[in-house]
Design a protein around this motif. Structure first.
Motif, short mmCIF file in Angstrom:
data_model
loop_
_atom_site.label_atom_id
_atom_site.label_comp_id
_atom_site.label_asym_id
_atom_site.label_seq_id
_atom_site.Cartn_x
_atom_site.Cartn_y
_atom_site.Cartn_z
N UNK A 71 0.75 -1.54 0.40
CA UNK A 71 -0.41 -0.11 -0.02
C UNK A 71 0.98 1.27 0.17
N UNK A 72 0.68 2.40 -1.21
CA UNK A 72 1.49 3.71 -0.92
C UNK A 72 3.26 2.97 -0.67
N UNK A 73 3.62 2.00 -2.11
CA UNK A 73 4.69 1.30 -1.47
C UNK A 73 5.56 1.00 -0.41
N UNK A 74 4.93 0.28 0.46
CA UNK A 74 5.00 0.33 1.70
C UNK A 74 4.47 -1.59 1.60
N UNK A 75 5.06 -2.22 2.06
CA UNK A 75 4.73 -3.66 3.05
C UNK A 75 3.95 -3.86 3.85
N UNK A 76 2.47 -4.12 3.39
CA UNK A 76 1.69 -4.07 4.89
C UNK A 76 1.01 -5.92 5.49
N UNK A 77 1.53 -5.97 6.41
CA UNK A 77 1.19 -7.52 6.75
C UNK A 77 0.15 -7.55 7.88
N UNK A 78 -1.20 -8.03 7.41
CA UNK A 78 -2.59 -7.84 8.09
C UNK A 78 -2.69 -9.38 7.91
N UNK A 79 -2.92 -10.45 9.60
CA UNK A 79 -3.34 -11.30 10.46
C UNK A 79 -4.99 -11.21 9.88
#
Length: 140
Positions: free
Chosen positions: A75-83
């Motif tokens: 998202x917007x160049x940032x890696x997101x980790x969602x549980x």
């Protein structure tokens, strides 16, 4: 692992002559109902709230089934980790009223739902949910 986001939802199913599974479509593809957990909200409360907000279905969660899924995206160049904690929820009607975040839905048999889902992580949850329904719920 530290998660940027936590969410909860469910594999929603309907028992007819065979099990049917509810999948929802939005700009990201086909998925099960789920959404972010609010501060001070339990995973179960969040799952029930999200199912109702997205579909207007009142469901019963099936005891003994909970799967944790980790999804990674950008998202917007940032890696997101969602549980995401996924439950198994029984619906009693096919009457769905979609929220504005979705544009389509389908009640599908197991094979068609496997094909339709956009994420492998959710396909794995569906496999486990289908096995649970066959071995625990229908075996009663």
């Amino acid at each position: 692992m530290r998660f940027n986001e936590r969410a909860a939802g469910a594999v929603v199913y309907l028992l007819r002559e065979r099990s049917l599974y509810l999948v929802l479509h939005n700009k990201f593809g086909w998925d099960f109902p789920h959404g972010l957990i609010k501060e001070y909200e339990s995973d179960i409360a969040a799952a029930l709230r999200e199912i109702y907000e997205e579909t207007h279905l009142k469901v019963d969660l099936m005891p003994g089934f909970a799967e944790r899924v980790v999804i990674r995206f950008s998202r917007r160049g940032r890696t997101i980790y969602k549980e995401i904690v996924m439950y198994l929820a029984r619906a009693y009607t096919e009457e769905v009223q979609l929220s504005k975040e979705h544009d389509s839905y389908a009640w599908l048999d197991y094979e068609d739902a496997l094909d339709k889902l956009s994420r492998d992580e959710m396909r794995r949850v569906l496999i486990k949910a289908n096995n649970f329904i066959k071995s625990v719920i229908l075996a009663r």
